[in-house]
Design a protein around this motif. Structure first.
Motif, PDB file in Angstrom:
ATOM      1  N   LYS A  47      -6.098  11.639   6.048  1.00  0.00           N
ATOM      2  CA  LYS A  47      -6.317  10.201   6.153  1.00  0.00           C
ATOM      3  C   LYS A  47      -7.764   9.835   5.829  1.00  0.00           C
ATOM      4  O   LYS A  47      -8.030   8.805   5.192  1.00  0.00           O
ATOM      5  CB  LYS A  47      -5.949   9.717   7.560  1.00  0.00           C
ATOM      6  N   ASP A  55      -8.790   7.498   2.630  1.00  0.00           N
ATOM      7  CA  ASP A  55      -9.496   6.235   2.827  1.00  0.00           C
ATOM      8  C   ASP A  55     -10.764   6.199   1.987  1.00  0.00           C
ATOM      9  O   ASP A  55     -11.093   5.163   1.388  1.00  0.00           O
ATOM     10  CB  ASP A  55      -9.830   6.061   4.314  1.00  0.00           C
ATOM     11  N   TYR A  56     -11.475   7.313   1.927  1.00  0.00           N
ATOM     12  CA  TYR A  56     -12.691   7.383   1.121  1.00  0.00           C
ATOM     13  C   TYR A  56     -12.370   7.177  -0.355  1.00  0.00           C
ATOM     14  O   TYR A  56     -13.077   6.445  -1.070  1.00  0.00           O
ATOM     15  CB  TYR A  56     -13.386   8.734   1.334  1.00  0.00           C
ATOM     16  N   THR A 110       0.793  -1.236   0.000  1.00  0.00           N
ATOM     17  CA  THR A 110       0.000   0.000   0.000  1.00  0.00           C
ATOM     18  C   THR A 110       0.824   1.284   0.000  1.00  0.00           C
ATOM     19  O   THR A 110       0.279   2.361  -0.200  1.00  0.00           O
ATOM     20  CB  THR A 110      -0.954   0.024   1.198  1.00  0.00           C
ATOM     21  N   ALA A 131      -5.002   3.906   0.178  1.00  0.00           N
ATOM     22  CA  ALA A 131      -5.167   5.041   1.084  1.00  0.00           C
ATOM     23  C   ALA A 131      -3.828   5.495   1.659  1.00  0.00           C
ATOM     24  O   ALA A 131      -3.585   6.703   1.800  1.00  0.00           O
ATOM     25  CB  ALA A 131      -6.126   4.672   2.210  1.00  0.00           C
ATOM     26  N   ASP A 132      -2.964   4.558   1.983  1.00  0.00           N
ATOM     27  CA  ASP A 132      -1.662   4.915   2.556  1.00  0.00           C
ATOM     28  C   ASP A 132      -0.862   5.779   1.585  1.00  0.00           C
ATOM     29  O   ASP A 132      -0.224   6.764   1.984  1.00  0.00           O
ATOM     30  CB  ASP A 132      -0.855   3.655   2.887  1.00  0.00           C
ATOM     31  N   ALA A 174     -12.778   1.433   1.071  1.00  0.00           N
ATOM     32  CA  ALA A 174     -12.496   2.190   2.286  1.00  0.00           C
ATOM     33  C   ALA A 174     -12.438   1.218   3.458  1.00  0.00           C
ATOM     34  O   ALA A 174     -13.140   0.212   3.475  1.00  0.00           O
ATOM     35  CB  ALA A 174     -13.569   3.242   2.505  1.00  0.00           C
ATOM     36  N   GLN A 175     -11.602   1.510   4.447  1.00  0.00           N
ATOM     37  CA  GLN A 175     -11.412   0.610   5.573  1.00  0.00           C
ATOM     38  C   GLN A 175     -11.935   1.159   6.900  1.00  0.00           C
ATOM     39  O   GLN A 175     -12.291   0.405   7.791  1.00  0.00           O
ATOM     40  CB  GLN A 175      -9.912   0.305   5.730  1.00  0.00           C
ATOM     41  N   ASN A 176     -11.974   2.487   7.014  1.00  0.00           N
ATOM     42  CA  ASN A 176     -12.304   3.097   8.308  1.00  0.00           C
ATOM     43  C   ASN A 176     -13.716   3.671   8.305  1.00  0.00           C
ATOM     44  O   ASN A 176     -13.969   4.750   7.773  1.00  0.00           O
ATOM     45  CB  ASN A 176     -11.288   4.211   8.620  1.00  0.00           C
TER      46      ASN A 176
END
Length: 211
Positions: A201, A205-206, A54, A167-168, A119-121
């Protein structure tokens, strides 16, 4: 990030070289040569430009014009003290490429299909969506969708594809713009200087889930 791969597929059909209909308007590109050059990039970006790590960007399906410009920006321009994008690994790689090499590998990557992301969060999803689609009015930060399109497809030759990107990596680039490590977009530098780490961040992520 309009799918460039569809455009290239329609243009090249079964041949490996593409040339504009009007001579002199666009350079010839050799997709077979681009694929050959890409073998040097596999360790970080994957065989087809879809990196598994990532911290490295997915470059499959990215606009060829954008990729070409980035490779140029990793090189120190004549009369400059340093490159517009500072990265020791990419600087070394770009230094070995001719202008034609950069065009060939950029065209090859643009013709590849980018893998989807997500997305993860869940906790920052709403904030990320707000920033991407509406910006941050109190900070005079414009909506990302205005340049990169609602689905993250971007605009060829102007704004890069963002949708589905790790995202990273996206967050790291916002920091690089803010810290002056990346200086090849005055617009993004101005925007990133107004953003907090949390906002960076969240929107990164979005963006990973856009398609």
């Amino acid at each position: 990030m309009l799918r460039v791969s569809s455009l290239f597929a329609a243009l090249i059909l079964s041949v490996s070289a593409v040339q504009a209909a009007e001579p002199g308007k666009a350079p010839t590109v050799d997709l077979a040569k681009g694929k050959e050059i890409m073998q040097q990039c596999v360790a970080c970006h994957g065989a087809d430009g879809n990196s598994s790590a990532t911290i490295y960007p997915k470059i499959a399906g990215q606009h060829a014009e954008y990729l070409y410009k980035q490779l140029q920006n990793f090189k120190v321009a004549p009369g400059a003290d340093k490159a517009l994008r500072e990265n020791a690994v990419m600087a070394g790689f770009a230094a070995m490429l001719s202008d034609q090499d950069m065009r060939d590998v950029s065209a090859y990557l643009a013709a590849q299909k980018q893998t989807l992301g997500q997305a993860q969060n869940k906790e920052t999803l709403a904030l990320g969506e707000q920033i991407y689609r509406g910006g941050i009015a109190e900070k005079k930060i414009p909506a990302c969708a205005g340049c990169h399109s609602p689905n993250g497809a971007g605009i060829p030759a102007q704004y890069p594809r963002l949708g589905g990107q790790h995202a990273d990596y996206t967050a790291a680039q916002l920091v690089a713009f803010r810290d002056g490590v990346r200086r090849n977009s005055e617009q993004m530098t101005a925007i990133s200087l107004k953003m907090s780490d949390k906002e960076m961040k969240a929107v990164a992520d979005y963006i990973a889930g856009l398609r």
